[in-house]
Scaffold this motif. Structure first.
Motif, PDB file in Angstrom:
ATOM      1  N   GLY A 259       0.919  -1.028  -0.075  1.00 47.82           N
ATOM      2  CA  GLY A 259       0.022  -0.193  -0.260  1.00 47.82           C
ATOM      3  C   GLY A 259       0.973   1.288  -0.067  1.00 47.82           C
ATOM      4  N   PRO A 260       0.362   2.323  -0.146  1.00 49.11           N
ATOM      5  CA  PRO A 260       1.162   3.481   0.067  1.00 49.11           C
ATOM      6  C   PRO A 260       1.875   3.618   1.422  1.00 49.11           C
ATOM      7  CG  PRO A 260      -1.185   4.278  -0.188  1.00 49.11           C
ATOM      8  CD  PRO A 260      -1.020   2.840  -0.082  1.00 49.11           C
ATOM      9  N   PRO A 261       2.993   4.311   1.379  1.00 55.45           N
ATOM     10  CA  PRO A 261       3.605   4.388   2.712  1.00 55.45           C
ATOM     11  C   PRO A 261       2.748   5.243   3.642  1.00 55.45           C
ATOM     12  CG  PRO A 261       4.899   5.301   1.153  1.00 55.45           C
ATOM     13  CD  PRO A 261       3.845   4.762   0.344  1.00 55.45           C
ATOM     14  N   CYS A 262       3.244   5.214   5.100  1.00 53.72           N
ATOM     15  CA  CYS A 262       2.543   6.216   5.915  1.00 53.72           C
ATOM     16  C   CYS A 262       3.252   7.449   5.740  1.00 53.72           C
ATOM     17  CB  CYS A 262       3.202   5.745   7.485  1.00 53.72           C
ATOM     18  SG  CYS A 262       2.139   4.430   7.980  1.00 53.72           S
ATOM     19  N   ASP A 263       2.566   8.623   5.845  1.00 50.11           N
ATOM     20  CA  ASP A 263       2.832   9.843   5.701  1.00 50.11           C
ATOM     21  C   ASP A 263       2.713  10.914   6.589  1.00 50.11           C
ATOM     22  OD1 ASP A 263       3.457  12.435   4.610  1.00 50.11           O
ATOM     23  OD2 ASP A 263       2.185  12.213   2.744  1.00 50.11           O
ATOM     24  N   LEU A 264       3.938  11.169   7.458  1.00 45.26           N
ATOM     25  CA  LEU A 264       3.598  12.090   8.611  1.00 45.26           C
ATOM     26  C   LEU A 264       3.072  13.513   8.400  1.00 45.26           C
ATOM     27  CD1 LEU A 264       6.197  14.242   9.431  1.00 45.26           C
ATOM     28  CD2 LEU A 264       7.115  11.804  10.005  1.00 45.26           C
ATOM     29  N   THR A 265       3.050  13.860   7.058  1.00 42.97           N
ATOM     30  CA  THR A 265       2.384  15.138   6.758  1.00 42.97           C
ATOM     31  C   THR A 265       0.899  15.059   6.871  1.00 42.97           C
ATOM     32  OG1 THR A 265       2.437  15.103   4.428  1.00 42.97           O
ATOM     33  CG2 THR A 265       4.586  15.778   5.607  1.00 42.97           C
TER      34      THR A 265
END
Lengths: 361, 149, 198
Positions: free
Chosen positions: A176-182
C-alpha cells in the motif's frame, strides 16, 4: 496560559523594516540574486530542500535570501510555502541503482564493481582557508576522463548478499502507499517507513549528534560506510489520465548505506545489518547521520537493548524536526506576562511564609 | 493506444520534462505554426511526494516532496496533450502539453520529433559530460601491509 | 487506460476560481439557509449542475474519497473527478469524505454516511445534494450558530422523513454530516450545528 495582547502595530512594522535594511546590508555592495544563491551556495540550498522537505532549488534559494542565511528560518519558510500547494500524488519509488553517478565511495569494499568515484568532495582537502577564492576568479575546468563511469552500478548489498552475509530488504508483496507524517499525526511505535520520513526531514545537527553518541558508546552499532552515492535520479509519476508512468524530471539525491555488525539471535544467524539514509541534493553528512540513527532505532526489532537516547524512537522522532523545535523554544519570546505575574505572586507568598517561620523559630 | 505507442509517448514526455525551460522555448520558437488549442487543465503548480525505498531496494517510504507543474490542452482537431513537469514553470508545462498533442498526429510527428530529438541530445550530452567528469575522479586505493607479521 | 477523449475543461483559473467558490460555500455554511450564487465552471459533466461541479472542483482532491449515488454516477462524472480532482471513488457511503447525490428520494439514510468520531468529528461526510429547486418546498424554520433569530429553508423535492433525519443528525452534534443543497448555479447549506425548529 496564553493571553492575547494588542498593540505595537507600528513598532512591529518598523522592526520588519529595520530587519529588511539589515538584510540588505551596505547598499554600496551589489545585492545577491536568487540565482547566485542557487548556484554558489548549493550545499546550503540542498540542506534547506532536505529539511524543508521540498525539492525546488529556486524556492530554497529565495528562502535563504529572505532568512538572511539563517538556514533553520529558511526551512521554516519553505515548509510554510508548501502548505499553499495542492498534492498531486506520490511518485514511483526512485531507483538509486540507475543514478547518474557524480560520487560513489565505499569505506568497506576497496574493489567495488564500478569503482570508487570521489566526485566533487571536500574530503582530502587540508581545510586551509583559500585567500585566492576571496579575490575571486574562475576555477580551471573539471578534468574529463576518456571513458565515462558505468551507467548502472550495483549497490553494496548486492555484493555481500551472494553469501547471505547481509540482510536484504524486499519490497512487500501487496504494497500500500507508505505512511505519511504530513498527513497523519506521528504515533508510536512508528513503522520504519515513517521513521525514515521523519529522519529525512529531521535537523542535521540533531541527527549528527545522535549518530556521534551511538559511535561513542551510547548504543554502539559497529558501523561501516558500506556505500555513499550521489547523483541524479529520474522521478517517475503515474498520471491517472495516461495509465502509464512518465518521467517528470530529475533530482539530485545522496544515499548512504551503513553496514553494521550483528551478533544474531536464536532466529537470525550472525550477519551484517543495514541502516539507510537518503537526502535531497548533495548532503552527505546528513545521509550518513540518518543511516546511523536509522540503524540504532532498529535495536528493538533486532532484539538489542534499548538503553540509549539514539535507540529511543519517541525521543528521536519527537525532537528531530527543527521547525517544531525552534517554534517551541522560541515561543518563550512571546508575551507570557500573566503567567509570570502569577508565578511572581506565588514566590512572594512562599518567601513571606518562609520569613515568618524563621521569625517564629 | 498500443504498447509501442506508450513507449514512444513515455520517451517524448520524459524528454520534455527533463529539458531546461529555455531549451523548450528555443525548440518551440523554431516550429511551424502551432494550431489553436484550449485548456482542459490550465497550468497548475502542486507537489508530488518523492518516494524512496528502504535500503534502496526495500519497501517504499516518503522521502520529501517536489514542486511539479501540470497542464492539459485540447487541439482544435480534438487531440489531447498532457504535461507533468518538475518545477514551477507554467510556460514550459503549457508548451510541453501542446507538443505532446502534436506528437500524436502522424503528419506532424516528423517535424516535432526533430525538436524532441534535439532536446534529448542536449540532455544526453549533459549526462555524458557528467559521467566523464566523475570518471576523472575514480580512484584505486592500495592496501598497505603494516608490519612484517 | 482510461478513455480521455471525452474530457471537459476544469476551472478557468484554478486558484482564483476555487477561492471564490470556497468563499461562497463558506458563506452558505456560516449562514445556514442563505442561498448563494456560485461562479459557474466552463463545463459540467452530465448529470451534474454547474453548482455541484463548481463545489467538487474547488473542494475535492486526491485525498478526498467520493461516493456517487446511481443518479449522479456517469462515466463523464467519474472521468471529471479523476482528471481534475484525482479523487478516489468508493461504493461505501461510510468511507466517503464527500457524497454527491443526484436523486435525494432514493438516497441511503444520512446515518449510513461517515458521522465522524468524538475525537475527529471533522472527518464526517459532506453531502452535496442536487435538488429540483432550492425554494418552493415545505418551509423549515432554522436556528443555531450563524442565525441571529430565525432563518428559513424551503428546498423542494425532499422525501418523506428527511426532516426527521436532519433533526436526528443535529442531535448527534459534534458528530454528524453537513449538507449542501445545489440547483443550477446556486447552493444553500445545512450544517450539523443547525436546529430545525419548525
Amino acid at each position: 496560559m496564553y493571553v492575547a495582547v494588542k498593540g505595537g502595530e507600528t513598532a512591529i512594522d518598523n522592526a520588519h523594516r529595520l530587519m529588511a535594511e539589515a538584510r540588505r546590508g551596505d547598499p554600496a555592495v551589489p545585492e545577491l540574486t536568487v540565482e547566485q544563491i542557487a548556484n554558489q551556495l548549493g550545499l546550503a540550498v540542498d540542506r534547506v530542500m532536505t529539511e524543508g522537505s521540498v525539492y525546488d532549488r529556486e524556492l530554497a534559494a529565495l528562502a535563504i535570501k529572505q532568512a538572511q542565511g539563517d538556514l533553520i528560518e529558511a526551512v521554516f519558510l519553505l515548509r510554510a510555502y508548501r502548505t499553499t500547494l495542492p498534492r498531486f500524488g506520490g511518485s514511483e519509488p526512485i531507483d538509486t541503482g540507475d543514478m547518474a553517478i557524480r560520487r560513489r565511495i565505499s569505506a568497506a569494499f576497496k574493489d567495488l564493481p564500478g569503482g570508487q568515484v570521489l566526485g566533487p568532495t571536500y574530503d582530502y582537502t587540508h581545510r586551509l582557508l583559500d585567500f585566492a577564492l576571496a579575490a575571486g576568479g574562475d576555477p580551471p575546468p573539471a578534468a574529463l576522463a576518456e571513458r565515462p563511469v558505468d551507467a548502472h552500478m550495483p549497490r553494496v548489498a548486492d555484493v555481500l548478499s551472494q553469501e547471505g552475509l547481509i540482510e536484504r530488504d524486499r519490497p512487500g508483496e501487496d504494497e500500500g502507499p507508505p505512511c505519511d507524517l504530513t498527513r497523519q499525526p506521528l504515533e508510536f511505535p512508528a513503522g520504519r517507513d515513517l521513521r525514515l520520513q521523519a529522519l529525512a526531514r529531521g535537523d542535521e545537527g540533531f541527527l549528527l549528534s545522535l549518530a556521534y553518541s551511538s559511535q561513542r558508546g551510547y548504543g554502539n552499532t559497529h558501523p561501516f560506510a558500506g556505500e555513499i552515492r550521489m547523483g541524479e535520479v529520474a522521478i517517475e509519476f503515474l498520471p491517472e489520465e495516461l495509465g502509464f508512468p512518465i518521467e517528470i524530471g530529475t533530482i539530485t539525491v545522496t544515499e548512504c548505506q551503513m553496514i553494521n555488525q550483528f551478533k544474531g539471535t536464536k532466529d537470525i544467524p550472525p550477519q551484517f545489518t543495514r541502516g539507510y539514509g537518503l537526502a535531497f541534493g548533495h548532503a552527505e553528512r546528513k545521509a550518513m547521520a540518518m543511516a546511523l540513527v536509522d540503524r540504532s532505532l532498529r535495536a528493538g526489532e533486532l532484539g538489542e537493548d534499548v538503553a540509549n537516547p539514539v535507540q529511543d524512537e519517541e525521543f528521536v522522532l519527537a525532537h528531530a524536526d527543527n521547525v517544531e523545535a525552534s517554534g517551541f523554544v522560541q515561543h518563550l519570546k512571546l508575551p507570557h506576562y500573566v503567567d509570570f505575574q502569577s508565578e511572581l505572586e506565588l514566590i512572594r507568598r512562599l518567601r513571606a511564609a518562609a520569613i515568618r517561620r524563621e521569625a517564629a523559630e | 493506444m498500443p504498447e509501442t505507442d506508450h513507449q514512444d509517448r513515455r520517451r517524448w514526455m520524459g524528454v520534455l520534462a527533463k529539458a531546461a525551460p529555455e531549451e523548450v522555448a528555443a525548440a518551440w520558437s523554431g516550429l511551424p505554426a502551432i494550431p489553436a488549442y484550449d485548456f482542459l487543465r490550465r497550468p497548475e503548480t502542486g507537489l508530488v511526494m518523492v518516494r524512496g525505498r528502504i535500503g534502496g531496494d526495500g519497501a517504499a517510504f516518503n522521502a520529501g516532496e517536489m514542486t511539479v507543474t501540470r497542464c492539459s490542452v485540447r487541439l482544435a482537431g480534438g487531440t489531447i496533450g498532457h504535461a507533468w513537469i518538475a518545477g514551477r514553470r507554467a510556460d514550459q508545462a503549457e508548451r510541453a502539453a501542446v507538443l505532446d498533442a502534436l506528437m500524436q498526429d502522424p503528419a506532424r510527428r516528423p517535424a516535432i520529433g526533430r525538436a524532441i530529438d534535439w532536446l534529448a541530445e542536449l540532455q544526453e550530452a549533459r549526462r555524458d559530460r557528467g559521467a566523464h567528469e566523475a570518471a576523472a575522479t575514480r580512484v584505486d586505493f592500495f592496501t598497505m601491509v603494516r608490519g612484517a607479521g | 487506460m482510461a478513455r480521455t477523449d471525452m474530457l471537459l475543461p476544469g476551472l478557468a483559473d484554478p486558484v482564483l476560481d476555487a477561492q471564490q467558490i470556497f468563499r461562497a460555500v463558506l458563506d452558505a455554511m456560516a449562514r445556514p439557509g442563505t442561498i448563494v450564487d456560485l461562479p459557474s465552471p466552463p463545463a459540467s459533466p452530465e448529470p451534474l449542475d454547474p453548482a455541484t461541479t463548481a463545489i467538487v472542483l474547488a473542494l475535492n482532491d486526491q485525498e478526498t474519497v467520493v461516493w456517487l449515488d446511481d443518479a449522479a454516477d456517469s462515466e463523464a462524472v467519474r472521468q471529471h473527478l479523476r482528471f481534475h480532482c484525482g479523487s478516489p471513488l468508493t461504493a461505501d457511503p461510510a468511507q466517503a469524505h464527500f457524497a454527491i447525490v443526484g436523486d435525494i428520494r432514493a438516497m441511503p439514510p444520512l446515518a449510513s454516511f461517515n458521522l465522524g468520531g468524538d475525537e475527529y468529528p471533522d472527518r464526517s461526510t459532506t453531502l452535496i445534494l442536487q435538488v429540483p429547486d432550492l425554494t418552493g418546498g415545505t418551509t423549515w424554520t432554522l436556528g443555531g450558530p450563524g442565525i441571529r433569530d430565525r432563518a428559513t429553508l424551503a428546498v423542494a423535492g425532499l422525501p418523506d422523513g428527511f426532516r426527521d433525519q436532519v433533526i436526528e443528525n443535529h442531535l448527534g452534534f459534534p458528530r454528524g454530516v453537513d449538507l449542501i443543497f445545489t440547483c443550477g448555479a446556486r447552493a444553500t447549506a445545512l450544517p450539523r450545528s443547525t436546529r430545525v425548529e419548525g
